[in-house]
Write an enzyme that holds these catalytic residues in place. Structure first.
Site, short mmCIF file in Angstrom:
data_model
loop_
_atom_site.label_atom_id
_atom_site.label_comp_id
_atom_site.label_asym_id
_atom_site.label_seq_id
_atom_site.Cartn_x
_atom_site.Cartn_y
_atom_site.Cartn_z
N GLU A 261 13.32 0.76 -16.77
CA GLU A 261 12.89 -0.33 -16.12
C GLU A 261 11.39 0.11 -15.72
OE1 GLU A 261 15.33 0.41 -12.80
OE2 GLU A 261 17.09 -0.47 -13.53
N PRO A 262 10.78 0.29 -16.70
CA PRO A 262 9.10 0.48 -16.41
C PRO A 262 8.48 -0.60 -15.33
CG PRO A 262 9.17 0.08 -18.48
CD PRO A 262 10.60 -0.06 -18.13
N GLY A 263 7.73 -0.18 -14.46
CA GLY A 263 6.77 -1.22 -13.80
C GLY A 263 5.42 -0.63 -14.10
N ARG A 300 -2.70 0.75 -2.03
CA ARG A 300 -2.44 2.00 -2.34
C ARG A 300 -3.43 3.37 -1.68
NH1 ARG A 300 -2.17 3.92 -6.91
NH2 ARG A 300 0.04 4.83 -6.68
N CYS A 342 -10.09 -4.16 10.58
CA CYS A 342 -10.33 -3.33 11.69
C CYS A 342 -9.13 -2.10 11.72
CB CYS A 342 -10.13 -4.19 13.06
SG CYS A 342 -10.86 -5.70 12.77
N GLU A 343 -9.41 -1.25 10.75
CA GLU A 343 -8.76 0.00 10.95
C GLU A 343 -9.29 1.12 10.12
OE1 GLU A 343 -4.83 -0.01 11.10
OE2 GLU A 343 -4.32 -1.77 11.35
N TYR A 371 1.49 -2.59 -8.02
CA TYR A 371 1.36 -2.15 -6.93
C TYR A 371 0.06 -2.60 -6.19
CZ TYR A 371 5.58 -0.43 -8.39
OH TYR A 371 6.84 -0.08 -9.28
C1 PLP Z 1 10.32 0.58 -8.52
C2 PLP Z 1 11.50 0.53 -9.53
C3 PLP Z 1 11.11 0.56 -10.53
C4 PLP Z 1 9.85 0.71 -11.35
O1 PLP Z 1 8.94 1.84 -10.94
P1 PLP Z 1 7.62 2.21 -11.59
O2 PLP Z 1 7.43 3.37 -10.92
O3 PLP Z 1 6.85 1.18 -11.27
O4 PLP Z 1 8.00 2.36 -13.11
C5 PLP Z 1 12.44 0.54 -11.59
N1 PLP Z 1 13.65 0.55 -10.90
C6 PLP Z 1 13.85 0.47 -9.73
C7 PLP Z 1 15.26 0.48 -9.06
C8 PLP Z 1 12.74 0.44 -8.84
O5 PLP Z 1 12.97 0.42 -7.53
#
Ligand code: PLP
Length: 436
Positions: A261-263, A300, A342-343, A371
């Site tokens: 599950e890469p983001g 971030r 304003c922070e 992100y």
């Molecule tokens: C956020 C998340 C991801 C992705 O994380 P990355 O660091 O962006 O790869 C995968 N699985 C779950 C359950 C998450 O909460």
């Protein structure tokens, strides 16, 4: 490849502007897919990193599935054309309506994070006369060695269940006619730069998988979560090949399809945020560069103390002016790059070297594909930026800059709405005590 003409992009679409290079997303996806070549695998892109439909769709055309953490994300995945049997739904706090819709949408499975949730899923599946496919998120109690806000694999974090509890939940699930346990899941954190914790987690969870299979629980999927880091500064990188090898090794003797599950890994390096300089100012010794982008556009730095490289984008000059600017550019002083919010926490970079800048100069903030926009807000009634993709040397708008009218239209309608609700009966006890 030809350099991207950021000046034209900034002039056409205005700033702040997110620009994503689809080629980079493709190559990150294919690198990871290739690393898992030896096994049945499914890459489920974690939508929360960047949930623009065009980005999801692009990954979908490469064969990606989707990892979603709200029903809104499940809807996005479906609307972007991701096949339902490639969609999984994770998250520690799923609401009844979300569970119901996920079951009705017939997605691949739900990643379950507590006994309470498993109970809700069972009764909702029963009421729909369905069998819910699930996977249980195991918290392996391993330190992922990343920023505490994005570390998720320790008992002190709210995520998943411990191994003993997971086992009990699998047995419950197996015995329920409305639940079919098909997978096992872990996700120990984000922006991981050390492979050891992943290895350790994979081994722990694989051991559990062995004992579940011995109990005749028919697992099909081994979901290793996301978390592969990218290079913002000088971080060590996990090589996708080593990553895949570590997981394959842990899975020795288990015939399971690997899901990851890469983001961030897929989209992080594809994006830049273009912003123009509004002003330069000095408070005593301190130099500030104030830009039209702020923490609401890119959270971030403020949230994680993350570092994003910021570069001055040189002007495209007529021949006679060349030289003049480059002398100036060589004189780099340290400054903080800050936004208009304003922070004092509203900054994009601290103590970086930039040439002397003037109103309208263009800056480019690197590695913001993940992100970035997905965490943007309207704080200070700022309109969220536009988004553009680059593909085959052409730019395409994928999100318009937000507009003020649509931002407030709902409030404006309600401003003159005379409909009210009587709270007398609820209030009376309180107001009496105030009165007396
Ligand atoms: C956020 C998340 C991801 C992705 O994380 P990355 O660091 O962006 O790869 C995968 N699985 C779950 C359950 C998450 O909460």
């Amino acid at each position: 490849m030809k350099d991207i003409d950021y000046h034209t992009l900034a002039e056409t679409y205005k700033t702040p502007l997110y620009v994503y290079d689809l080629q980079k997303i493709s190559s990150a996806f294919l690198r990871l897919k290739e690393a898992f070549r030896a096994r049945k695998s499914l890459i489920c892109y974690a939508l929360k990193a960047n949930s623009n439909l065009s980005i999801i769709h692009h990954l979908g055309t490469l064969g990606s599935g989707a990892d979603c953490v709200s029903i809104g994300e499940v809807r996005r995945a479906l609307r972007a054309g991701i096949l339902k049997y490639k969609i999984i739904f994770s998250g520690v706090g799923k609401q009844d309506n979300e569970i119901q819709e996920a079951l009705q949408s017939d997605i691949l499975f739900l990643n379950v994070e507590s006994e309470g949730e498993l109970g809700r899923i069972e009764s909702i599946a029963k009421s729909l006369n369905k069998v819910a496919r699930i996977s249980i998120r195991v918290n392996p109690n391993i330190d992922a060695k990343t920023h505490p806000y994005i570390s998720t694999g320790l008992s002190e974090n709210k995520f998943g269940v411990d191994i003993q509890q997971a086992k009990a939940m699998y047995i419950f699930a197996k015995n329920s006619p409305h639940i079919e346990p098909v997978g096992i899941h872990f996700h120990i954190g984000s922006q991981l730069t050390d492979i050891e914790p992943i290895k350790e987690a994979a081994h722990k969870v694989a051991q559990l998988a062995h004992s579940l299979i011995a109990l005749k629980i028919d697992l099909k999927f081994f979901d290793v979560g996301g978390g592969i880091g990218i290079r913002y500064e000088e971080e060590n990188l996990i090589n996708p090949y080593d990553y895949a090898q570590a997981i394959l090794e842990a899975l020795y003797g288990l015939d399971l399809t690997i899901i990851c599950e890469p983001g961030r890994f897929l989209v992080g390096e594809s994006g830049v945020l273009l912003t123009r300089v509004l002003y330069e100012k000095h408070n005593g010794e301190k130099r500030f560069v104030i830009t039209d982008a702020a923490m609401n556009d890119l959270m971030r730095p403020t949230l994680y103390h993350a570092t994003h490289k910021i570069e001055y984008v040189e002007k495209i000059q007529n021949a006679e002016h060349i030289g003049e600017r480059s002398v100036e550019s060589s004189l780099c002083d340290m400054c903080d790059v800050v936004g208009p919010i304003c922070e004092s926490g509203d900054y994009l970079a601290k103590n970086i070297a930039l040439p002397k800048l003037t109103h309208g100069d263009l800056l480019k903030i690197e590695n913001v594909g993940a992100y970035g926009y997905s965490m943007a807000s309207n704080y200070n009634t700022r309109l969220r930026p536009a988004e553009v993709v680059i593909e085959n040397g052409r730019a395409r708008l994928i999100k318009n800059r937000e507009c003020f009218e649509s931002l407030i239209s709902d409030e404006e309608k309600l401003l003159h709405d005379s409909q009210t609700m009587d709270l007398q009966s609820i209030d009376s006890a309180d107001s009496q005590s105030v009165d007396s």
